[in-house]
Design an enzyme around this catalytic site. Structure first.
Site, PDB file in Angstrom:
ATOM      1  N   LYS A 123      38.543  60.149 -17.398  1.00 22.31           N
ATOM      2  CA  LYS A 123      37.949  60.063 -16.072  1.00 22.31           C
ATOM      3  C   LYS A 123      36.667  59.259 -16.181  1.00 22.31           C
ATOM      4  CE  LYS A 123      36.271  62.804 -12.245  1.00 22.31           C
ATOM      5  NZ  LYS A 123      36.100  64.154 -11.713  1.00 22.31           N
ATOM      6  N   ARG A 140      32.686  62.053  -2.189  1.00 26.15           N
ATOM      7  CA  ARG A 140      31.420  62.804  -2.110  1.00 26.15           C
ATOM      8  C   ARG A 140      31.197  63.273  -0.672  1.00 26.15           C
ATOM      9  NH1 ARG A 140      28.789  60.673  -7.107  1.00 26.15           N
ATOM     10  NH2 ARG A 140      30.583  60.914  -8.494  1.00 26.15           N
ATOM     11  N   ARG A 164      26.880  60.988 -13.083  1.00 19.45           N
ATOM     12  CA  ARG A 164      27.639  61.823 -14.028  1.00 19.45           C
ATOM     13  C   ARG A 164      27.852  61.094 -15.353  1.00 19.45           C
ATOM     14  NH1 ARG A 164      29.100  65.538 -10.257  1.00 19.45           N
ATOM     15  NH2 ARG A 164      30.293  64.960  -8.407  1.00 19.45           N
ATOM     16  N   GLU A 180      39.932  60.845 -25.951  1.00 21.22           N
ATOM     17  CA  GLU A 180      39.930  61.976 -25.013  1.00 21.22           C
ATOM     18  C   GLU A 180      41.345  62.514 -24.803  1.00 21.22           C
ATOM     19  OE1 GLU A 180      37.622  63.686 -23.559  1.00 21.22           O
ATOM     20  OE2 GLU A 180      35.812  62.470 -23.350  1.00 21.22           O
ATOM     21  N   LYS A 183      41.970  58.232 -14.369  1.00 19.11           N
ATOM     22  CA  LYS A 183      41.358  58.190 -13.048  1.00 19.11           C
ATOM     23  C   LYS A 183      40.108  57.352 -13.085  1.00 19.11           C
ATOM     24  CE  LYS A 183      39.134  61.356  -9.914  1.00 19.11           C
ATOM     25  NZ  LYS A 183      38.683  62.694  -9.698  1.00 19.11           N
ATOM     26  N   SER A 233      39.565  58.165  -3.816  1.00 15.22           N
ATOM     27  CA  SER A 233      39.083  57.990  -2.443  1.00 15.22           C
ATOM     28  C   SER A 233      38.659  56.559  -2.120  1.00 15.22           C
ATOM     29  CB  SER A 233      37.922  58.953  -2.187  1.00 15.22           C
ATOM     30  OG  SER A 233      36.873  58.739  -3.120  1.00 15.22           O
ATOM     31  N   TYR A 253      46.223  59.734  -1.583  1.00 16.91           N
ATOM     32  CA  TYR A 253      45.996  60.263  -0.230  1.00 16.91           C
ATOM     33  C   TYR A 253      47.070  59.770   0.746  1.00 16.91           C
ATOM     34  CZ  TYR A 253      41.624  61.689  -2.312  1.00 16.91           C
ATOM     35  OH  TYR A 253      40.701  62.285  -3.138  1.00 16.91           O
TER      36      TYR A 253
HETATM   37  C1  PBG Z   1      35.145  66.185  -9.517  1.00 11.31           C
HETATM   38  C2  PBG Z   1      36.114  65.249  -8.875  1.00 11.31           C
HETATM   39  C3  PBG Z   1      35.800  64.032  -8.258  1.00 11.31           C
HETATM   40  C4  PBG Z   1      37.001  63.497  -7.795  1.00 11.31           C
HETATM   41  C5  PBG Z   1      38.004  64.406  -8.113  1.00 11.31           C
HETATM   42  N1  PBG Z   1      37.438  65.463  -8.800  1.00 11.31           N
HETATM   43  C6  PBG Z   1      34.500  63.401  -7.993  1.00 11.31           C
HETATM   44  C7  PBG Z   1      33.615  62.987  -9.069  1.00 11.31           C
HETATM   45  O1  PBG Z   1      33.911  63.116 -10.261  1.00 11.31           O
HETATM   46  O2  PBG Z   1      32.537  62.530  -8.736  1.00 11.31           O
HETATM   47  C8  PBG Z   1      37.135  62.202  -7.081  1.00 11.31           C
HETATM   48  C9  PBG Z   1      38.400  62.006  -6.326  1.00 11.31           C
HETATM   49  C10 PBG Z   1      38.371  60.855  -5.410  1.00 11.31           C
HETATM   50  O3  PBG Z   1      37.417  60.063  -5.374  1.00 11.31           O
HETATM   51  O4  PBG Z   1      39.350  60.713  -4.651  1.00 11.31           O
HETATM   52  N2  PBG Z   1      35.558  67.510  -9.430  1.00 11.31           N
END
Ligand code: PBG
Length: 324
Positions: free
Chosen positions: A196, A206, A217, A233, A248, A274, A313
């Protein structure tokens, strides 16, 4: 002078193209991510994700039923709590928004689709980080692991078939596996967010979860420049007992997806996040891209790169297009 090889022969008719098409997508391979907002009496639109909402309990049940009817393979739930604290306590609370929603969705769909939970603290913490903080405000890896174990057990108890640890803490898969087994949830599966990345493409998410995050992060999510690290990982997650691994975001990370798929002996998922959704929807809204063609092309590409399963989505819409 005739060309010795004519690849165009295989493109001459729709029937010929259909015969030799290599990559397929089926609704069963798609997972719909959904948001549920505590206390909402009707769905709340997310402005940066046109067409996506924060669900009420009722609208979530309807959306889950609709996804199953469309043949979608799974549903991934994210909770948006009314109150947050430093420890993200609402996450493991059986009456917390996500656990209530998991029970609602299981009551609605039973075993007709795979019900998944985001196993992470960021939606529930008042500082918005995916883990617990130490006195200096740094994310404390090992203290967080204990909290994830509790969260995972609560989610399995609420009916999640699959737990999706997304916080990128070292050792999270092993600790969650152990806690699930000890609690008797030996059949609950783990979809590890293995690779990730710290991505700008999470921007609209967010808003979707009313994130409280200040800062970034970068001490736990991966640097977009690195691919070897993704293999490390994924290898660790597989050794710790991951049942599926995930990369991701999806579209900018097709090379990572391919590399992980090559080493994985379990199904590989990719999350079309997203921001990937938002940018295409924005172009569609301007009349610049054709939604159906663009979305199906992205999903095909993600499958071609090595994903068995795609979180998107557009899962329900895509399932509708694919059925025709
Ligand atoms: C964190 C999490 C995130 C997403 C899924 N799980 C956000 C992040 O790591 O900042 C993002 C999913 C998306 O953008 O569609 N629990």
């Amino acid at each position: 002078m005739y060309p010795t090889s004519r690849p165009r022969r295989l493109r001459t008719t729709p029937a010929m193209r259909r015969l030799v098409s290599e990559t397929t997508i089926e609704p069963r391979q798609l997972v719909l991510p959904v948001f549920v907002k505590e206390g909402a009496t009707e769905p709340v639109p997310i402005s940066s994700m046109p067409g996506v909402v924060q669900h009420s309990r009722d609208s979530l049940r309807k959306a889950a039923a609709e996804a199953v009817a469309a043949g979608v393979g799974g549903i991934m739930l994210f909770g948006v709590p009314a109150t947050r604290d430093a420890r993200g306590s609402a996450g493991a609370d059986p009456d917390g928004v996500l656990n209530v929603a998991l029970r609602d969705v299981r009551a609605e769909v039973g075993n007709d689709a795979v019900v998944m939970a985001d196993t992470c603290l960021d939606e529930f913490t008042d500082h918005g980080h995916c883990g617990l903080l130490d006195e200096q405000g740094r994310v404390d890896n090992d203290a967080t692991l204990a909290a994830y174990a509790e969260l995972a057990v609560a989610q399995a108890e609420s009916g999640a078939h699959v737990l999706g640890p997304s916080g990128m803490m070292d050792g999270q898969v092993g600790v969650i596996r152990e806690a699930l087994d000890v609690a008797g949830h030996t059949d609950a599966a783990i979809l590890a967010y293995s690779a990730k990345y710290t991505s700008a493409f999470y921007g609209p998410f967010r808003e979707a979860v009313d994130s409280q995050l200040q800062g970034d992060r970068k001490t736990y999510q991966q640097d977009p420049a690195n691919v070897r690290e993704a293999l490390r990982e994924a290898t660790l997650d597989l050794a710790e007992g991951a049942d599926m691994v995930m990369v991701k975001p999806a579209m900018c990370y097709a090379d990572v997806l391919r590399s992980v798929a090559e080493i994985s002996d379990v199904p590989v998922a990719a999350y079309q996040v997203s921001g990937e959704y938002a940018m295409i929807e924005a172009a569609v809204a301007n009349g610049w891209l054709d939604r159906r063609r663009t979305v199906l092309e992205t999903l095909t590409s993600i499958r071609r790169a090595g994903a068995d399963v795609v979180l998107t989505y557009w899962a329900v819409q895509a399932a509708g297009w694919l059925a025709r």
